[in-house]
Design an enzyme around this catalytic site. Sequence first.
Site, PDB file in Angstrom:
ATOM      1  N   LYS A   1     -50.746  33.910 -28.014  1.00 11.07           N
ATOM      2  CA  LYS A   1     -49.906  35.022 -27.564  1.00 11.07           C
ATOM      3  C   LYS A   1     -50.280  35.320 -26.122  1.00 11.07           C
ATOM      4  O   LYS A   1     -51.450  35.389 -25.778  1.00 11.07           O
ATOM      5  CB  LYS A   1     -50.183  36.243 -28.451  1.00 11.07           C
TER       6      LYS A   1
ATOM      7  N   ARG B   1     -72.831  27.689 -18.025  1.00  7.90           N
ATOM      8  CA  ARG B   1     -73.523  27.458 -16.749  1.00  7.90           C
ATOM      9  C   ARG B   1     -73.904  28.803 -16.131  1.00  7.90           C
ATOM     10  O   ARG B   1     -73.452  29.849 -16.582  1.00  7.90           O
ATOM     11  CB  ARG B   1     -72.573  26.740 -15.777  1.00  7.90           C
TER      12      ARG B   1
ATOM     13  N   ASN C   1     -68.309  29.802 -20.704  1.00  6.59           N
ATOM     14  CA  ASN C   1     -68.800  28.958 -19.625  1.00  6.59           C
ATOM     15  C   ASN C   1     -70.288  28.715 -19.826  1.00  6.59           C
ATOM     16  O   ASN C   1     -71.067  29.661 -19.931  1.00  6.59           O
ATOM     17  CB  ASN C   1     -68.560  29.616 -18.270  1.00  6.59           C
TER      18      ASN C   1
ATOM     19  N   ARG D   1     -66.213  37.184  -2.325  1.00  8.82           N
ATOM     20  CA  ARG D   1     -66.364  35.769  -1.953  1.00  8.82           C
ATOM     21  C   ARG D   1     -65.745  35.551  -0.572  1.00  8.82           C
ATOM     22  O   ARG D   1     -64.542  35.792  -0.392  1.00  8.82           O
ATOM     23  CB  ARG D   1     -65.674  34.872  -2.976  1.00  8.82           C
TER      24      ARG D   1
ATOM     25  N   GLU E   1     -66.035  34.762 -21.714  1.00 13.85           N
ATOM     26  CA  GLU E   1     -64.880  35.383 -21.059  1.00 13.85           C
ATOM     27  C   GLU E   1     -63.968  36.027 -22.096  1.00 13.85           C
ATOM     28  O   GLU E   1     -63.623  35.399 -23.100  1.00 13.85           O
ATOM     29  CB  GLU E   1     -64.053  34.332 -20.317  1.00 13.85           C
TER      30      GLU E   1
HETATM   31  C1  MV4 Z   1     -54.335  34.084 -20.661  1.00 16.73           C
HETATM   32  C2  MV4 Z   1     -53.578  35.083 -20.028  1.00 16.73           C
HETATM   33  C3  MV4 Z   1     -52.789  35.904 -20.801  1.00 16.73           C
HETATM   34  N1  MV4 Z   1     -52.746  35.732 -22.124  1.00 16.73           N
HETATM   35  N2  MV4 Z   1     -54.244  33.954 -21.995  1.00 16.73           N
HETATM   36  C4  MV4 Z   1     -56.390  32.345 -16.703  1.00 16.73           C
HETATM   37  C5  MV4 Z   1     -57.593  31.496 -16.610  1.00 16.73           C
HETATM   38  C6  MV4 Z   1     -57.725  30.792 -17.898  1.00 16.73           C
HETATM   39  N3  MV4 Z   1     -59.084  30.824 -18.294  1.00 16.73           N
HETATM   40  C7  MV4 Z   1     -56.832  31.527 -18.839  1.00 16.73           C
HETATM   41  N4  MV4 Z   1     -56.068  32.457 -18.076  1.00 16.73           N
HETATM   42  C8  MV4 Z   1     -55.219  33.325 -18.653  1.00 16.73           C
HETATM   43  N5  MV4 Z   1     -55.119  33.238 -20.006  1.00 16.73           N
HETATM   44  C9  MV4 Z   1     -53.454  34.759 -22.694  1.00 16.73           C
HETATM   45  N6  MV4 Z   1     -53.391  34.608 -24.005  1.00 16.73           N
HETATM   46  C10 MV4 Z   1     -53.660  35.166 -18.642  1.00 16.73           C
HETATM   47  C11 MV4 Z   1     -54.446  34.270 -17.949  1.00 16.73           C
HETATM   48  C12 MV4 Z   1     -54.355  34.365 -16.528  1.00 16.73           C
HETATM   49  C13 MV4 Z   1     -53.338  33.681 -15.822  1.00 16.73           C
HETATM   50  C14 MV4 Z   1     -52.416  32.853 -16.445  1.00 16.73           C
HETATM   51  C15 MV4 Z   1     -51.397  32.195 -15.735  1.00 16.73           C
HETATM   52  C16 MV4 Z   1     -51.317  32.358 -14.345  1.00 16.73           C
HETATM   53  C17 MV4 Z   1     -52.220  33.152 -13.692  1.00 16.73           C
HETATM   54  C18 MV4 Z   1     -53.240  33.829 -14.416  1.00 16.73           C
HETATM   55  C19 MV4 Z   1     -54.156  34.636 -13.756  1.00 16.73           C
HETATM   56  C20 MV4 Z   1     -55.128  35.277 -14.460  1.00 16.73           C
HETATM   57  C21 MV4 Z   1     -55.221  35.148 -15.844  1.00 16.73           C
END
Ligand code: MV4
Length: 445
Positions: free
Chosen positions: A202, A292, A290, A338, A276
């Site tokens: 979702k 690390r 993660n 950063r 996370e």
């Molecule tokens: C998501 C999300 C919303 N809903 N998952 C970003 C990094 C990666 N680790 C997973 N990410 C995200 N996962 C769910 N279920 C929003 C992000 C997200 C993101 C997604 C698409 C484009 C830009 C983004 C920026 C920050 C977080």
Amino acid sequence: MAISKVLIANRGEIALRIILACKEMGLKTVAVHSEADRDALHVRYADDDVCIGPAASRQSYLAISSIIAAAEITGADAIHPGYGFLAENAAFAEIARECGLIFIGPTPEAIRLMGDKAVARDTAKKAGVPILPGSDGPVKTYEEAVEVAASIGYPVILKAAAGGGGRGMRICGDEGGLQAAFDTARSEAERAFGSGDVYIEKYLERPRHIEIQVFGDTFGRIVALGERDCSIQRRHQKLIEESPSPALTQEIRSAMEAAAVKLCQAVSYVNAGTIEFLFQDGEFYFMEMNTRIQVEHPVTEEVTGIDLVKEQIRVANGEPLSVPEGTFRLRGHAMEFRINAEDPVTFAPNPGKIREFHLPGGPGVRVDTAAYRDYVIPPHYDSLIAKLIVRGKDRAETLARARRALEQFIIEGVKTSIPLHRAILDDPSFIAGNFSTRFMETFER
Ligand code: MV4
């Protein structure tokens, strides 16, 4: 101590950061470097140094056999991988172990397990850690994707099982777009990671990215060291991180920490790690782990008073965590900015020669960097040139300190993200602590 000489399989500010920890612990250090990094500070400060290949990372910082050979030649007995490069390469950790070297990090088994994001999600679920509604493991066919998406409701997000950090993801608002999203996500994942496996979740529209720093020792003790709010990011590159998160109550923090510890216990996690979470409307959901030390670890160091790199070395040496028993209280507030060598408009890397370089200082200011005046930033690696970490008694003092430190920071010769940070510090939503991961999408300078 069993460890007496540490090879640092990295470059830049993190290589230097690890060398500093080693020096304070009375350990010898070995720098490895590419042909492009002969004049790098990590090479100067290490006791020994070995050139391991040409500028291209594949032939130097990612060349496992060259790095292992460098350890053998110099008599190093441990390897610290830093972040990036080989830090989450399970084969590297395994080979180091087989060569009788102590890998300063988690076990190869833990790295491998959490490296598959679909398996990590399943592991979290089984450990009783909240996850978002979604598929059980990867979705093998488009038909299965349609079924899962319909049952959880749109919008959904497709993620590469072998991905992480935002690569190979597709958001899909309705069934009409699912076929295209499924196909592109799969082929992108196949091309980028060698596995086309994708899973579905979702999609949350306005989440915060909040991560918990965890640490395990070889005696089975696991501690959580509070959170870092990493919502201010752009193109999946974090720009600003802070602790504590302005969005969390102590109740949510404790629940998130308890969830993080549960997951670590389920996989017998050892050494430093980060869990996370996405946080929205008072609820949090596991996203990734993660395995690390992270770029933003200093934020946690500033609010806990714990040297996380020294702790990593201690734990790798078979010593218990030095963190006291009982609930852990964060002290004051910290933020990291950063500083990248990048074009402020296009965000393209802007390598070149630093002509003028003056660091901010004074109360509550720390700069982690391996740059110096007349240093030539090579074009072959990432564009991070410094991390400004500020702390204060509360968020307001930290913001004021950040403003004056960014004003004090002089870097000439290359374009940097300093002006961007100064503009963000003037944004009313940022000042109010009211932002999501989409903050930069609408941010106008
Ligand atoms: C998501 C999300 C919303 N809903 N998952 C970003 C990094 C990666 N680790 C997973 N990410 C995200 N996962 C769910 N279920 C929003 C992000 C997200 C993101 C997604 C698409 C484009 C830009 C983004 C920026 C920050 C977080």
